[in-house]
Design a protein around this motif. Structure first.
Motif, PDB file in Angstrom:
ATOM      1  N   PRO A 277      -4.611  -1.362 -12.232  1.00 17.97           N
ATOM      2  CA  PRO A 277      -3.164  -1.593 -12.358  1.00 17.97           C
ATOM      3  C   PRO A 277      -2.464  -1.878 -11.033  1.00 17.97           C
ATOM      4  O   PRO A 277      -1.279  -2.224 -11.025  1.00 17.97           O
ATOM      5  CB  PRO A 277      -2.661  -0.273 -12.953  1.00 17.97           C
ATOM      6  CG  PRO A 277      -3.614   0.756 -12.440  1.00 17.97           C
ATOM      7  CD  PRO A 277      -4.955   0.072 -12.368  1.00 17.97           C
ATOM      8  N   ALA A 278      -3.160  -1.734  -9.907  1.00 18.59           N
ATOM      9  CA  ALA A 278      -2.522  -1.910  -8.602  1.00 18.59           C
ATOM     10  C   ALA A 278      -2.026  -3.337  -8.415  1.00 18.59           C
ATOM     11  O   ALA A 278      -2.642  -4.291  -8.891  1.00 18.59           O
ATOM     12  CB  ALA A 278      -3.495  -1.534  -7.490  1.00 18.59           C
ATOM     13  N   GLU A 279      -0.914  -3.476  -7.700  1.00 21.63           N
ATOM     14  CA  GLU A 279      -0.328  -4.790  -7.407  1.00 21.63           C
ATOM     15  C   GLU A 279      -0.376  -5.011  -5.896  1.00 21.63           C
ATOM     16  O   GLU A 279       0.269  -4.295  -5.135  1.00 21.63           O
ATOM     17  CB  GLU A 279       1.118  -4.850  -7.906  1.00 21.63           C
ATOM     18  CG  GLU A 279       1.861  -6.119  -7.529  1.00 21.63           C
ATOM     19  CD  GLU A 279       1.157  -7.373  -7.998  1.00 21.63           C
ATOM     20  OE1 GLU A 279       0.657  -8.118  -7.131  1.00 21.63           O
ATOM     21  OE2 GLU A 279       1.094  -7.594  -9.220  1.00 21.63           O
TER      22      GLU A 279
ATOM     23  N   GLY B 257       0.637   1.912  -5.604  1.00 23.63           N
ATOM     24  CA  GLY B 257       1.055   3.143  -6.259  1.00 23.63           C
ATOM     25  C   GLY B 257       0.939   3.100  -7.765  1.00 23.63           C
ATOM     26  O   GLY B 257       0.889   4.141  -8.425  1.00 23.63           O
ATOM     27  N   ARG B 258       0.900   1.903  -8.345  1.00 29.86           N
ATOM     28  CA  ARG B 258       0.735   1.802  -9.799  1.00 29.86           C
ATOM     29  C   ARG B 258      -0.551   2.475 -10.275  1.00 29.86           C
ATOM     30  O   ARG B 258      -0.618   2.963 -11.402  1.00 29.86           O
ATOM     31  CB  ARG B 258       0.723   0.332 -10.219  1.00 29.86           C
ATOM     32  CG  ARG B 258       2.087  -0.329 -10.229  1.00 29.86           C
ATOM     33  CD  ARG B 258       1.976  -1.765 -10.699  1.00 29.86           C
ATOM     34  NE  ARG B 258       3.279  -2.353 -10.961  1.00 29.86           N
ATOM     35  CZ  ARG B 258       3.458  -3.613 -11.330  1.00 29.86           C
ATOM     36  NH1 ARG B 258       2.406  -4.410 -11.477  1.00 29.86           N
ATOM     37  NH2 ARG B 258       4.665  -4.083 -11.555  1.00 29.86           N
ATOM     38  N   GLY B 259      -1.559   2.451  -9.433  1.00 32.39           N
ATOM     39  CA  GLY B 259      -2.816   3.095  -9.803  1.00 32.39           C
ATOM     40  C   GLY B 259      -3.082   4.367  -9.023  1.00 32.39           C
ATOM     41  O   GLY B 259      -4.169   4.937  -9.120  1.00 32.39           O
TER      42      GLY B 259
ATOM     43  N   ARG C 278       0.815  -1.221   0.000  1.00 31.36           N
ATOM     44  CA  ARG C 278       0.000   0.000   0.000  1.00 31.36           C
ATOM     45  C   ARG C 278       0.846   1.268   0.000  1.00 31.36           C
ATOM     46  O   ARG C 278       0.371   2.326  -0.397  1.00 31.36           O
ATOM     47  CB  ARG C 278      -0.951  -0.012   1.203  1.00 31.36           C
ATOM     48  CG  ARG C 278      -2.098  -0.994   1.031  1.00 31.36           C
ATOM     49  CD  ARG C 278      -3.084  -0.928   2.195  1.00 31.36           C
ATOM     50  NE  ARG C 278      -4.303  -1.644   1.861  1.00 31.36           N
ATOM     51  CZ  ARG C 278      -4.479  -2.953   1.999  1.00 31.36           C
ATOM     52  NH1 ARG C 278      -3.490  -3.695   2.486  1.00 31.36           N
ATOM     53  NH2 ARG C 278      -5.613  -3.534   1.660  1.00 31.36           N
ATOM     54  N   TRP C 279       2.081   1.165   0.452  1.00 35.04           N
ATOM     55  CA  TRP C 279       2.972   2.329   0.466  1.00 35.04           C
ATOM     56  C   TRP C 279       3.954   2.316  -0.712  1.00 35.04           C
ATOM     57  O   TRP C 279       4.696   3.277  -0.886  1.00 35.04           O
ATOM     58  CB  TRP C 279       3.771   2.360   1.767  1.00 35.04           C
ATOM     59  CG  TRP C 279       2.960   2.698   2.982  1.00 35.04           C
ATOM     60  CD1 TRP C 279       2.736   3.944   3.500  1.00 35.04           C
ATOM     61  CD2 TRP C 279       2.267   1.785   3.845  1.00 35.04           C
ATOM     62  NE1 TRP C 279       1.955   3.864   4.630  1.00 35.04           N
ATOM     63  CE2 TRP C 279       1.646   2.546   4.870  1.00 35.04           C
ATOM     64  CE3 TRP C 279       2.102   0.398   3.860  1.00 35.04           C
ATOM     65  CZ2 TRP C 279       0.889   1.964   5.885  1.00 35.04           C
ATOM     66  CZ3 TRP C 279       1.341  -0.182   4.876  1.00 35.04           C
ATOM     67  CH2 TRP C 279       0.746   0.595   5.870  1.00 35.04           C
ATOM     68  N   GLU C 280       3.970   1.247  -1.485  1.00 28.69           N
ATOM     69  CA  GLU C 280       5.011   1.091  -2.499  1.00 28.69           C
ATOM     70  C   GLU C 280       4.557   1.566  -3.876  1.00 28.69           C
ATOM     71  O   GLU C 280       3.421   1.352  -4.288  1.00 28.69           O
ATOM     72  CB  GLU C 280       5.454  -0.371  -2.558  1.00 28.69           C
ATOM     73  CG  GLU C 280       6.059  -0.836  -1.234  1.00 28.69           C
ATOM     74  CD  GLU C 280       6.779  -2.150  -1.346  1.00 28.69           C
ATOM     75  OE1 GLU C 280       7.811  -2.190  -2.044  1.00 28.69           O
ATOM     76  OE2 GLU C 280       6.321  -3.128  -0.743  1.00 28.69           O
ATOM     77  N   ASP C 281       5.487   2.196  -4.588  1.00 30.61           N
ATOM     78  CA  ASP C 281       5.188   2.719  -5.919  1.00 30.61           C
ATOM     79  C   ASP C 281       4.769   1.617  -6.879  1.00 30.61           C
ATOM     80  O   ASP C 281       3.926   1.828  -7.748  1.00 30.61           O
ATOM     81  CB  ASP C 281       6.415   3.443  -6.493  1.00 30.61           C
ATOM     82  CG  ASP C 281       6.772   4.686  -5.702  1.00 30.61           C
ATOM     83  OD1 ASP C 281       5.868   5.251  -5.061  1.00 30.61           O
ATOM     84  OD2 ASP C 281       7.949   5.085  -5.712  1.00 30.61           O
ATOM     85  N   ASN C 282       5.379   0.458  -6.735  1.00 31.13           N
ATOM     86  CA  ASN C 282       5.076  -0.637  -7.639  1.00 31.13           C
ATOM     87  C   ASN C 282       3.983  -1.550  -7.090  1.00 31.13           C
ATOM     88  O   ASN C 282       3.734  -2.618  -7.625  1.00 31.13           O
ATOM     89  CB  ASN C 282       6.337  -1.471  -7.922  1.00 31.13           C
ATOM     90  CG  ASN C 282       6.259  -2.167  -9.263  1.00 31.13           C
ATOM     91  OD1 ASN C 282       5.669  -1.640 -10.194  1.00 31.13           O
ATOM     92  ND2 ASN C 282       6.839  -3.350  -9.372  1.00 31.13           N
ATOM     93  N   GLY C 283       3.341  -1.107  -6.013  1.00 31.28           N
ATOM     94  CA  GLY C 283       2.217  -1.830  -5.443  1.00 31.28           C
ATOM     95  C   GLY C 283       0.929  -1.103  -5.785  1.00 31.28           C
ATOM     96  O   GLY C 283       0.561  -0.957  -6.949  1.00 31.28           O
TER      97      GLY C 283
END
Length: 515
Positions: free
Chosen positions: A275-277, A249-251, A242-247
């Motif tokens: 797009p969220a991971e 943060g993707r959306g 939830r705090w990560e750009d590639n998590g």
């Protein structure tokens, strides 16, 4: 032995307790975590989802999380502090309201009324993020599911369960009652109704909430007196992500919160979730599908303190709180067993400031596990007051909660009868969801656990499990489509451009099964 891939710059490799991840530069100057393709799950049970159940020691997060926290609020420190202060003041009022209303704050509606739901219900669901739909399945039929499952487990003594010495949660996915309930026309209609509360600001968003897909999950038959299946307050769908750009943060799912505008955060916006991971660490209990609602179908009568669900009906405020909590620290710490006045002083906004030295702490988060919450780590949520029981439930009732809702299970089942449920979430059509259903369908045919769950032979040797032929005889075309055995009609109904595109894509992904 740990092998660094050739394309990885060793100077930038980060070794976590889950393996090697690499920090990579993005065009927008964000940095994200690149992870390997998800592999097969190990054998296990539900305890692998939670640090608190796993028996593992809690550990400090790597220093890169401190760097990420700095980047998230860089240049907006004053706005974040002001936002936090507003949030704490608002939370105080909401905590008082929830304490007064208790379980009555959870809205409920009869299944027969969902096509003309009153405004009082819809408004409360949007605010609280949880609801009960009563009578989705006829009561006698739902209770019959439980009896069939007990027989299925009895004739297949190799069934895995947690805890092993006194089973309460069964690693069963392909029993006939589970497949019947998941594909029941009323169940799919209830899911469509719930997912209609989500919206998309982007007409080309590749998501269709009006077309449910089935996610096969476990079931629970909790006996009176059980204290082993005690899940504390938590949120599924990853934790650190939830705090990560590639998590997430993707959306930019939580962008407004991290910009100091938590009031503008909309938990019902669907397009940003696509797009969220939610699983960067191949967590043992991570969910690969986007579940708009987590939910269960009751197979028993249950009430407060009878081994049932507790929810935190704060939704957007609770989400904003646990996401902002890692950036703040108290100035004054009250002594143990302090007075009420000392506690009020501790909780007052004036006692909380941005961390002087940014730490890597993400309270309650650990890579590969669910987000856990506690009074010690999240004091302003006052979980002892805001975690409320769902109302009295009958067999056939469907209890659903927004994917960001904090929820828990009674520590002890103090009732006189079993508390039994099938976990059946509400999932929309997306490309990723369709891809998962394609894999899940193969596991169903083979009788092994679905892709997200602990592996092994599962029910492949079980007597009396559901089969493809049996499913085709059991359900209608809508149920078959929801499980990936049918083709969506892209010309039926008023579909947005994005809906039509994603249904066409889903048909392509799943076509191998119905050619």
């Amino acid at each position: 032995m740990l092998v660094i891939p050739k394309e990885t710059n060793p100077a930038r490799a980060v070794l976590t307790h889950r393996g090697l991840h690499t920090l990579t530069s993005q065009p927008n100057s964000k940095r994200c975590l690149a992870t390997s393709t998800q592999g097969a799950r190990k054998e296990g049970n539900i305890s692998s989802v939670f640090v608190s159940l796993s028996g593992k020691e809690k550990f400090a997060l790597p220093g890169r999380f401190a760097d990420q926290k700095k980047r998230l609020i860089a240049g907006r420190e004053d706005q974040i502090q002001q936002s936090w202060d507003r949030l704490l003041r608002k939370l105080k009022d909401e905590v008082h309201l929830i304490e007064q209303r208790g379980s009555d704050i959870v809205p409920s509606i009869d299944f027969k009324d969902i096509q003309s739901a009153p405004a009082a219900f819809t408004n409360e669901l949007r605010k609280r993020g949880v609801a009960v739909i009563r009578g989705v399945i006829p009561e006698h039929e739902a209770r019959g599911y439980k009896e069939e499952i007990e027989h299925y487990a009895k004739v297949n003594p190799g069934t895995k369960a947690f805890p092993p010495h006194d089973p309460q949660v069964y690693e069963l996915y392909w029993s006939k009652p589970q497949m019947h309930a998941r594909t029941h026309p009323n169940m799919l209609e209830a899911q469509r109704f719930l997912m209609s509360f989500w919206k998309s600001d982007a007409p080309d968003a590749m998501i269709s909430p009006t077309h449910p897909l089935i996610y096969a999950d476990r079931l629970r038959i909790r006996q009176p007196g059980d204290a082993g299946f005690a899940l504390g307050p938590h949120v599924d769908g990853g934790s650190c992500e939830r705090w990560e750009d590639n998590g997430y943060g993707r959306g930019d799912v939580y962008k407004n919160i991290f910009e100091g505008n938590w009031e503008q955060y909309d938990p019902w916006e669907a397009s940003c979730r696509v797009p969220a991971e939610a699983d960067l660490y191949n967590g043992a209990g991570a969910c690969s599908m986007f579940r708009m609602f987590q939910a269960w179908l009751s197979m028993s009568h249950s009430g407060p303190n009878e081994g049932t669900l507790l929810v935190n009906p704060l939704l957007s405020m609770a989400t904003a709180y646990f996401l902002l909590r890692p950036f703040f620290e108290p100035i004054y710490l009250p002594p143990k067993d302090c007075s009420r006045m000392a506690l009020h002083t501790f909780l007052d906004p004036s006692n909380w400031r941005l961390e002087k030295e940014t730490s890597s702490r993400l309270q309650g988060a650990a890579p590969g596990y669910a987000q856990e919450l506690s009074t010690a780590l999240h004091p302003h949520l006052e979980l002892d007051k805001t975690m409320v029981h769902v109302p009295k439930i009958a067999p056939g009732d469907y209890v659903a909660w927004h994917c960001d809702t904090i929820h828990a299970v009674n520590k002890v089942h103090n009732g006189s009868g079993d508390s039994s449920v099938m976990y059946i979430p509400a999932c929309p059509v997306t490309e990723a969801n369709a891809a998962y259903v394609a894999r899940q369908k193969n596991d169903f045919v083979a009788g092994v656990p679905p892709p997200d769950f602990p592996g092994g032979k599962g029910e492949s040797k079980h007597v009396g499990r559901a089969t493809e032929g049996g499913l085709r005889a059991l359900t209608n075309e809508l149920g078959l489509r929801a499980f990936g055995f049918g083709k969506w009609d892209v010309n039926k109904g008023a579909l947005s451009h994005g809906q039509r595109q994603v249904l066409e894509k889903a048909n392509q992904i799943l076509s191998v099964s119905y050619n």
